[in-house]
Motif scaffolding. Structure first.
Motif, PDB file in Angstrom:
ATOM      1  N   LEU A 134       0.834  -1.211   0.000  1.00 36.60           N
ATOM      2  CA  LEU A 134       0.000   0.000   0.000  1.00 36.60           C
ATOM      3  C   LEU A 134       0.868   1.260   0.000  1.00 36.60           C
ATOM      4  CD1 LEU A 134      -2.942  -0.995   2.360  1.00 36.60           C
ATOM      5  CD2 LEU A 134      -2.986  -0.679  -0.115  1.00 36.60           C
ATOM      6  N   ARG A 135       1.970   1.247   0.744  1.00 32.15           N
ATOM      7  CA  ARG A 135       2.875   2.405   0.726  1.00 32.15           C
ATOM      8  C   ARG A 135       3.466   2.602  -0.667  1.00 32.15           C
ATOM      9  NH1 ARG A 135       4.242   0.803   6.073  1.00 32.15           N
ATOM     10  NH2 ARG A 135       5.857  -0.591   5.266  1.00 32.15           N
ATOM     11  N   LEU A 136       3.824   1.506  -1.325  1.00 31.38           N
ATOM     12  CA  LEU A 136       4.332   1.602  -2.695  1.00 31.38           C
ATOM     13  C   LEU A 136       3.273   2.182  -3.626  1.00 31.38           C
ATOM     14  CD1 LEU A 136       6.276  -1.749  -3.039  1.00 31.38           C
ATOM     15  CD2 LEU A 136       7.196   0.508  -3.465  1.00 31.38           C
ATOM     16  N   LEU A 137       2.036   1.716  -3.493  1.00 38.32           N
ATOM     17  CA  LEU A 137       0.948   2.195  -4.334  1.00 38.32           C
ATOM     18  C   LEU A 137       0.677   3.677  -4.111  1.00 38.32           C
ATOM     19  CD1 LEU A 137      -1.236   1.414  -6.396  1.00 38.32           C
ATOM     20  CD2 LEU A 137      -2.722   0.879  -4.473  1.00 38.32           C
ATOM     21  N   VAL A 138       0.661   4.100  -2.856  1.00 41.40           N
ATOM     22  CA  VAL A 138       0.439   5.521  -2.550  1.00 41.40           C
ATOM     23  C   VAL A 138       1.580   6.359  -3.126  1.00 41.40           C
ATOM     24  CG1 VAL A 138       0.377   7.214  -0.669  1.00 41.40           C
ATOM     25  CG2 VAL A 138      -1.019   5.153  -0.543  1.00 41.40           C
ATOM     26  N   GLY A 139       2.816   5.901  -2.979  1.00 44.23           N
ATOM     27  CA  GLY A 139       3.960   6.627  -3.542  1.00 44.23           C
ATOM     28  C   GLY A 139       3.880   6.723  -5.054  1.00 44.23           C
ATOM     29  N   TYR A 140       3.476   5.634  -5.695  1.00 45.23           N
ATOM     30  CA  TYR A 140       3.345   5.633  -7.151  1.00 45.23           C
ATOM     31  C   TYR A 140       2.266   6.611  -7.603  1.00 45.23           C
ATOM     32  CZ  TYR A 140       2.450   4.095 -11.891  1.00 45.23           C
ATOM     33  OH  TYR A 140       2.257   4.081 -13.237  1.00 45.23           O
ATOM     34  N   ILE A 141       1.128   6.605  -6.932  1.00 42.57           N
ATOM     35  CA  ILE A 141       0.029   7.508  -7.301  1.00 42.57           C
ATOM     36  C   ILE A 141       0.440   8.963  -7.089  1.00 42.57           C
ATOM     37  CG2 ILE A 141      -2.304   8.235  -6.648  1.00 42.57           C
ATOM     38  CD1 ILE A 141      -2.914   5.241  -6.182  1.00 42.57           C
ATOM     39  N   MET A 142       1.121   9.232  -5.975  1.00 44.09           N
ATOM     40  CA  MET A 142       1.584  10.601  -5.730  1.00 44.09           C
ATOM     41  C   MET A 142       2.577  11.035  -6.803  1.00 44.09           C
ATOM     42  SD  MET A 142       1.951  10.542  -1.574  1.00 44.09           S
ATOM     43  CE  MET A 142       3.108  11.874  -1.575  1.00 44.09           C
ATOM     44  N   SER A 143       3.470  10.150  -7.180  1.00 44.76           N
ATOM     45  CA  SER A 143       4.450  10.456  -8.225  1.00 44.76           C
ATOM     46  C   SER A 143       3.769  10.698  -9.565  1.00 44.76           C
ATOM     47  CB  SER A 143       5.447   9.313  -8.336  1.00 44.76           C
ATOM     48  OG  SER A 143       6.329   9.530  -9.396  1.00 44.76           O
ATOM     49  N   LEU A 144       2.784   9.893  -9.885  1.00 42.93           N
ATOM     50  CA  LEU A 144       2.057  10.041 -11.140  1.00 42.93           C
ATOM     51  C   LEU A 144       1.295  11.364 -11.178  1.00 42.93           C
ATOM     52  CD1 LEU A 144       1.264   8.638 -13.799  1.00 42.93           C
ATOM     53  CD2 LEU A 144      -0.695   7.691 -12.586  1.00 42.93           C
ATOM     54  N   LEU A 145       0.598  11.707 -10.086  1.00 40.66           N
ATOM     55  CA  LEU A 145      -0.140  12.975 -10.037  1.00 40.66           C
ATOM     56  C   LEU A 145       0.802  14.167 -10.127  1.00 40.66           C
ATOM     57  CD1 LEU A 145      -2.837  12.159  -7.341  1.00 40.66           C
ATOM     58  CD2 LEU A 145      -3.144  12.315  -9.823  1.00 40.66           C
ATOM     59  N   PHE A 146       1.932  14.073  -9.437  1.00 42.03           N
ATOM     60  CA  PHE A 146       2.908  15.160  -9.510  1.00 42.03           C
ATOM     61  C   PHE A 146       3.422  15.337 -10.926  1.00 42.03           C
ATOM     62  CE2 PHE A 146       7.356  16.432  -9.641  1.00 42.03           C
ATOM     63  CZ  PHE A 146       7.270  17.692  -9.064  1.00 42.03           C
ATOM     64  N   SER A 147       3.770  14.235 -11.580  1.00 40.98           N
ATOM     65  CA  SER A 147       4.346  14.342 -12.924  1.00 40.98           C
ATOM     66  C   SER A 147       3.316  14.853 -13.930  1.00 40.98           C
ATOM     67  CB  SER A 147       4.931  13.010 -13.376  1.00 40.98           C
ATOM     68  OG  SER A 147       3.923  12.024 -13.464  1.00 40.98           O
ATOM     69  N   ILE A 148       2.065  14.468 -13.785  1.00 41.48           N
ATOM     70  CA  ILE A 148       1.024  14.979 -14.683  1.00 41.48           C
ATOM     71  C   ILE A 148       0.826  16.474 -14.462  1.00 41.48           C
ATOM     72  CG2 ILE A 148      -1.451  14.905 -15.176  1.00 41.48           C
ATOM     73  CD1 ILE A 148      -1.277  11.854 -14.779  1.00 41.48           C
ATOM     74  N   GLY A 149       0.760  16.893 -13.209  1.00 39.55           N
ATOM     75  CA  GLY A 149       0.618  18.322 -12.907  1.00 39.55           C
ATOM     76  C   GLY A 149       1.818  19.128 -13.372  1.00 39.55           C
ATOM     77  N   TYR A 150       2.997  18.579 -13.193  1.00 39.54           N
ATOM     78  CA  TYR A 150       4.243  19.237 -13.608  1.00 39.54           C
ATOM     79  C   TYR A 150       4.267  19.404 -15.125  1.00 39.54           C
ATOM     80  CZ  TYR A 150       9.221  20.281 -12.911  1.00 39.54           C
ATOM     81  OH  TYR A 150      10.443  20.892 -12.834  1.00 39.54           O
ATOM     82  N   ALA A 151       3.922  18.345 -15.829  1.00 42.77           N
ATOM     83  CA  ALA A 151       3.911  18.398 -17.295  1.00 42.77           C
ATOM     84  C   ALA A 151       2.838  19.350 -17.803  1.00 42.77           C
ATOM     85  CB  ALA A 151       3.696  17.004 -17.873  1.00 42.77           C
ATOM     86  N   TYR A 152       1.676  19.354 -17.157  1.00 42.95           N
ATOM     87  CA  TYR A 152       0.588  20.241 -17.569  1.00 42.95           C
ATOM     88  C   TYR A 152       1.008  21.703 -17.392  1.00 42.95           C
ATOM     89  CZ  TYR A 152      -4.012  22.401 -17.848  1.00 42.95           C
ATOM     90  OH  TYR A 152      -5.064  23.191 -18.184  1.00 42.95           O
ATOM     91  N   ALA A 153       1.618  22.006 -16.242  1.00 44.75           N
ATOM     92  CA  ALA A 153       2.068  23.379 -16.000  1.00 44.75           C
ATOM     93  C   ALA A 153       3.144  23.780 -17.009  1.00 44.75           C
ATOM     94  CB  ALA A 153       2.604  23.507 -14.576  1.00 44.75           C
ATOM     95  N   ALA A 154       4.067  22.867 -17.314  1.00 43.70           N
ATOM     96  CA  ALA A 154       5.122  23.175 -18.285  1.00 43.70           C
ATOM     97  C   ALA A 154       4.545  23.367 -19.685  1.00 43.70           C
ATOM     98  CB  ALA A 154       6.169  22.066 -18.295  1.00 43.70           C
ATOM     99  N   TYR A 155       3.473  22.662 -19.998  1.00 47.51           N
ATOM    100  CA  TYR A 155       2.855  22.772 -21.321  1.00 47.51           C
ATOM    101  C   TYR A 155       2.033  24.044 -21.452  1.00 47.51           C
ATOM    102  CZ  TYR A 155      -0.373  21.861 -25.140  1.00 47.51           C
ATOM    103  OH  TYR A 155      -1.115  21.973 -26.283  1.00 47.51           O
ATOM    104  N   ARG A 156       1.282  24.397 -20.415  1.00 49.11           N
ATOM    105  CA  ARG A 156       0.345  25.508 -20.509  1.00 49.11           C
ATOM    106  C   ARG A 156       0.978  26.875 -20.286  1.00 49.11           C
ATOM    107  NH1 ARG A 156      -4.248  25.734 -22.702  1.00 49.11           N
ATOM    108  NH2 ARG A 156      -5.087  27.027 -21.077  1.00 49.11           N
ATOM    109  N   ILE A 157       2.017  26.958 -19.475  1.00 48.66           N
ATOM    110  CA  ILE A 157       2.569  28.252 -19.094  1.00 48.66           C
ATOM    111  C   ILE A 157       4.014  28.328 -19.605  1.00 48.66           C
ATOM    112  CG2 ILE A 157       3.017  29.820 -17.179  1.00 48.66           C
ATOM    113  CD1 ILE A 157       1.001  28.061 -15.566  1.00 48.66           C
ATOM    114  N   PRO A 158       4.268  29.135 -20.631  1.00 51.15           N
ATOM    115  CA  PRO A 158       5.603  29.181 -21.235  1.00 51.15           C
ATOM    116  C   PRO A 158       6.716  29.548 -20.240  1.00 51.15           C
ATOM    117  CG  PRO A 158       4.031  30.311 -22.631  1.00 51.15           C
ATOM    118  CD  PRO A 158       3.323  29.972 -21.358  1.00 51.15           C
ATOM    119  N   PHE A 159       6.466  30.528 -19.375  1.00 50.55           N
ATOM    120  CA  PHE A 159       7.490  30.908 -18.399  1.00 50.55           C
ATOM    121  C   PHE A 159       7.749  29.756 -17.423  1.00 50.55           C
ATOM    122  CE2 PHE A 159       8.533  32.620 -14.181  1.00 50.55           C
ATOM    123  CZ  PHE A 159       9.778  33.157 -14.476  1.00 50.55           C
ATOM    124  N   ALA A 160       6.680  29.100 -17.008  1.00 50.45           N
ATOM    125  CA  ALA A 160       6.827  27.970 -16.082  1.00 50.45           C
ATOM    126  C   ALA A 160       7.613  26.841 -16.737  1.00 50.45           C
ATOM    127  CB  ALA A 160       5.463  27.468 -15.624  1.00 50.45           C
TER     128      ALA A 160
END
Length: 113
Positions: free
Chosen positions: A70-96
């Motif tokens: 369960l700790r592995l699963l929670v870590g994986y989900i947190m990593s996935l959400l972070f990477s999606i949010g990070y990529a979305y911000a990098a895609y949408r905001i040129p300065f970011a």
């Protein structure tokens, strides 16, 4: 034909750089999650209130294994959400995008122990 395509591309790039309500909501969500994780980890690194007893009985091994998975699963989900949010911000905001790419380059060079 080429000038029309170029014009549409410029229009799309200009309209894609605007900050929308979903961008603001995503930023608010990222700030909230960061705050919650910071508060959680601040209490997690302090000494436990009472000594923990870890049983070596065979009956509790499946429970310990499930907790680890369960700790592995929670870590994986947190990593996935972070990477999606990070990529979305990098895609949408040129300065970011420039700042985030610089940050990821720096952070990749720091080994975690």
């Amino acid at each position: 034909e080429i000038s029309g395509t170029l014009s549409r591309t410029r229009h799309f790039m200009h309209s894609a750089s605007l900050v929308t309500a979903s961008d603001a909501l995503l930023l608010l969500l990222l700030i909230t999650v960061t705050y919650a994780l910071t508060r959680t980890f601040a209490t997690a690194v302090s000494a436990p209130a009472s000594p923990m007893l870890i049983s070596t009985s065979l009956q509790v091994l499946p429970s310990y294994a499930l907790q680890s998975v369960l700790r592995l699963l929670v870590g994986y989900i947190m990593s996935l959400l972070f990477s999606i949010g990070y990529a979305y911000a990098a895609y949408r905001i040129p300065f970011a995008a420039a700042v985030l790419m610089l940050a990821i380059d720096v952070l990749q060079s720091i080994p975690l122990l």
